[in-house]
Design a protein around this motif. Structure first.
Motif, short mmCIF file in Angstrom:
data_model
loop_
_atom_site.label_atom_id
_atom_site.label_comp_id
_atom_site.label_asym_id
_atom_site.label_seq_id
_atom_site.Cartn_x
_atom_site.Cartn_y
_atom_site.Cartn_z
N LYS A 1 0.84 -1.20 0.00
CA LYS A 1 0.00 0.00 0.00
C LYS A 1 0.87 1.25 0.00
N LEU A 2 1.92 1.25 0.81
CA LEU A 2 2.83 2.40 0.88
C LEU A 2 3.51 2.64 -0.46
N GLU A 3 3.97 1.57 -1.10
CA GLU A 3 4.70 1.72 -2.36
C GLU A 3 3.80 2.12 -3.53
N GLU A 4 2.50 1.97 -3.37
CA GLU A 4 1.59 2.30 -4.47
C GLU A 4 0.84 3.61 -4.25
N LEU A 5 1.16 4.31 -3.16
CA LEU A 5 0.52 5.60 -2.89
C LEU A 5 0.80 6.58 -4.04
N GLY A 6 -0.22 7.27 -4.46
CA GLY A 6 -0.05 8.30 -5.47
C GLY A 6 0.14 7.80 -6.88
N THR A 7 0.00 6.50 -7.09
CA THR A 7 0.18 5.95 -8.43
C THR A 7 -1.16 5.66 -9.07
N SER A 8 -1.12 5.41 -10.36
CA SER A 8 -2.34 5.03 -11.07
C SER A 8 -1.95 4.15 -12.25
N ASN A 9 -2.89 3.34 -12.68
CA ASN A 9 -2.70 2.49 -13.85
C ASN A 9 -1.53 1.52 -13.72
N LEU A 10 -1.27 1.05 -12.49
CA LEU A 10 -0.22 0.04 -12.33
C LEU A 10 -0.69 -1.28 -12.94
N ARG A 11 0.26 -2.08 -13.37
CA ARG A 11 -0.09 -3.34 -14.00
C ARG A 11 0.78 -4.46 -13.44
#
Length: 219
Positions: free
Chosen positions: A204-214
């Motif tokens: 969750k911490l590493e994906e903060l502020g991101t979008s469209n991850l795959r």
């Protein structure tokens, strides 16, 4: 996850399409933002920690104006246990973390040490600073911690018996604050539970502020 050092440094795929007249080669290179986060979860797993979910697609910031401003990381000491606890909740709460997730993430202090020349604090948190486990929580609860002043003039705590370990005021808050303490006690007694909860909170911490991850296949 089994990832070689070469794969960590640079993930390249080279699909080739051949026609009667041309050969087309396409290279996909991992971006620095993805590389940092992938290196982090790989290091944790290599040192005995859990597998942590990882997805690609972060975008590197190409201009300083896109960088998060200074002063948004948690401080080690806000003067009193109550103020330090509320500071942690303010910083992590802004990012959507609750008390249990705050404590789980703090368990990363099982690794490494403070370096007085860089942080103003000195010493390892545990006797096994290259192993990722719940030792941090066990030591917080089991040892007697006494105040100590670093060469940089900062207040920290050291274990009364060996005087070789270090805890920050923000670490001690995890046993001084009643809400934080119940999760500290839970993780001290259940390493598997800690690893599971840390894995979720860290992704969750590493994906903060991101979008469209795959999702991608790692090998």
């Amino acid at each position: 996850m089994n990832i070689s050092f070469t794969s960590l440094c640079l993930i390249i795929t080279l699909p080739t399409t051949t026609t009667t007249t041309t050969t087309t080669t396409t290279a996909t290179i991992i971006l620095i933002a993805d590389l940092y986060t992938l290196a982090g979860i790989t290091a944790i797993e290599t040192l005995g920690g859990p597998q942590i979910g990882w997805r690609a697609g972060r975008v590197d910031a190409m201009d300083p104006s896109a960088v998060t401003p200074d002063g948004r990381l948690p401080a080690a000491d806000k003067g009193s246990p109550q103020d330090t606890a509320e500071h942690l909740r303010s910083i992590f709460g802004r990012m959507g973390f609750n008390d249990q997730e705050i404590v789980a993430l703090a368990g990363a202090h099982a690794l490494g040490r403070g370096h007085v020349n860089y942080s103003g604090y000195d010493g390892p948190w545990t006797f096994t600073p290259t192993r990722f486990n719940n030792a941090y929580f066990d030591l917080l609860l089991r040892l007697e911690w006494v105040p100590q002043t670093t060469n940089a003039g900062n207040k920290q705590f050291t274990d009364a018996k060996t005087k070789t370990l270090m805890m920050l005021p923000s670490d001690l808050v995890l046993i001084q604050d009643s809400s934080f303490r119940k999760f500290t006690e839970m993780y001290a007694g259940d390493n598997a539970k800690f690893l599971k909860d840390f894995s979720k909170a860290f992704q969750k911490l590493e994906e903060l502020g991101t979008s469209n991850l795959r999702s991608v296949k790692l090998s």
